[in-house]
Motif scaffolding. Structure first.
Motif, PDB file in Angstrom:
ATOM      1  N   ARG A 131      73.747  57.428  50.353  1.00 11.49           N
ATOM      2  CA  ARG A 131      74.086  57.563  51.768  1.00 11.49           C
ATOM      3  C   ARG A 131      74.193  56.207  52.446  1.00 11.49           C
ATOM      4  NH1 ARG A 131      68.163  59.327  53.360  1.00 11.49           N
ATOM      5  NH2 ARG A 131      67.495  57.309  54.110  1.00 11.49           N
ATOM      6  N   GLY A 158      77.531  59.293  56.517  1.00 11.92           N
ATOM      7  CA  GLY A 158      78.425  59.323  55.374  1.00 11.92           C
ATOM      8  C   GLY A 158      77.759  58.777  54.133  1.00 11.92           C
ATOM      9  N   ALA A 165      78.040  67.366  58.112  1.00 12.72           N
ATOM     10  CA  ALA A 165      77.250  66.360  57.406  1.00 12.72           C
ATOM     11  C   ALA A 165      76.293  65.686  58.364  1.00 12.72           C
ATOM     12  CB  ALA A 165      78.169  65.331  56.768  1.00 12.72           C
ATOM     13  N   HIS A 207      81.797  66.084  55.517  1.00 10.73           N
ATOM     14  CA  HIS A 207      81.270  64.932  54.775  1.00 10.73           C
ATOM     15  C   HIS A 207      82.376  64.027  54.227  1.00 10.73           C
ATOM     16  CE1 HIS A 207      78.400  62.719  52.319  1.00 10.73           C
ATOM     17  NE2 HIS A 207      79.281  62.781  51.344  1.00 10.73           N
TER      18      HIS A 207
END
Length: 181
Positions: A78, A44, A40, A119
Motif C-alpha cells: 500500500r 492506493g 478502497a 482500487h
C-alpha cells in the motif's frame, strides 16, 4: 465509442458494510440503476518491477492467505499517507526484497476490477538497485527469486504465479523497456 458518464444522483455507504458504496445512476438513455462498488481504503497501492539488471527481474515468494499457499509475484504494497507511488515502491522494495532503487519510473495505474472496485495500483519500474533492507510487516523474510524477462512465457504458466497484477506488470514493463532501448 466515447460516452458521457451517467449522472450520479446520490451515493451512500451501506450500513451493514461500510466498504460498499451504493451509486444511484442515470444513463444517457434515461435508464436509472442502483450500482454497488467496493471502495478502497487508503491511498492506493504499488506493484514494483525491480530490475536487477537489464534482463533480470526480482520476484518474491510469500504466503498468500487468499490461496492458502506460497505465491511467487512482484513486490507490492500500500501507499501510506503522504507517500508518492515512487516513495512507497522504494520502501516496499527495501522491506520485501532487501533492495533500494536509485531510479523509479511510474509506468501507469492498474485496476483490479473497475466495474465494481475503486482500487488502483501504480506500476513502478525500479532500476539501479542497491542492497538495503527495512523492517516491514511481513512475518517472515521473503524468498527473492531472480527471473529472466525472456522467460515470461514459462513464468506465466507456473501454478504458484497467479496474481494478475504481477503478470500484467511484467508484460507492460518488458514492452516499455524494449521501446526505451
Amino acid at each position: 465509442m466515447s460516452r458521457t458518464p451517467p449522472i450520479i444522483h446520490g451515493t451512500r455507504r451501506r450500513a451493514e458494510d461500510r466498504n460498499v458504496e451504493e451509486l444511484d445512476l442515470e444513463f444517457s438513455n434515461g435508464e436509472r440503476r442502483l450500482y454497488h462498488r467496493l471502495v478502497a481504503g487508503g491511498h492506493g497501492a504499488v506493484v514494483v518491477v525491480p530490475m536487477l539488471d537489464d534482463d533480470t527481474v526480482l520476484l518474491v515468494r510469500e504466503y498468500a492467505a487468499g490461496t492458502l499457499r506460497y505465491e511467487l509475484g512482484l513486490v507490492k504494497g500500500r501507499i501510506d499517507a503522504g507517500e508518492t507511488p515512487e516513495q512507497a515502491a522504494d520502501r516496499e522494495l527495501k522491506e520485501e526484497a532487501g533492495y533500494g532503487a536509485r531510479r523509479l519510473d511510474v509506468l501507469r495505474a492498474l485496476t483490479l476490477n473497475p466495474t465494481y472496485m475503486s482500487h488502483q495500483s501504480w506500476l513502478v519500474l525500479a532500476r539501479d538497485l542497491y542492497p538495503e533492507r527495512l523492517v516491514g510487516d511481513e512475518p517472515e523474510e521473503l524468498e527473492v527469486v531472480p527471473w529472466k524477462l525472456d522467460r515470461l512465457d514459462e513464468l506465466m504458466l507456473l501454478d504458484d504465479f497467479s496474481e494478475g497484477r504481477s503478470l500484467a506488470a511484467l508484460f507492460i514493463a518488458r514492452e516499455w523497456l524494449g521501446k526505451q532501448a
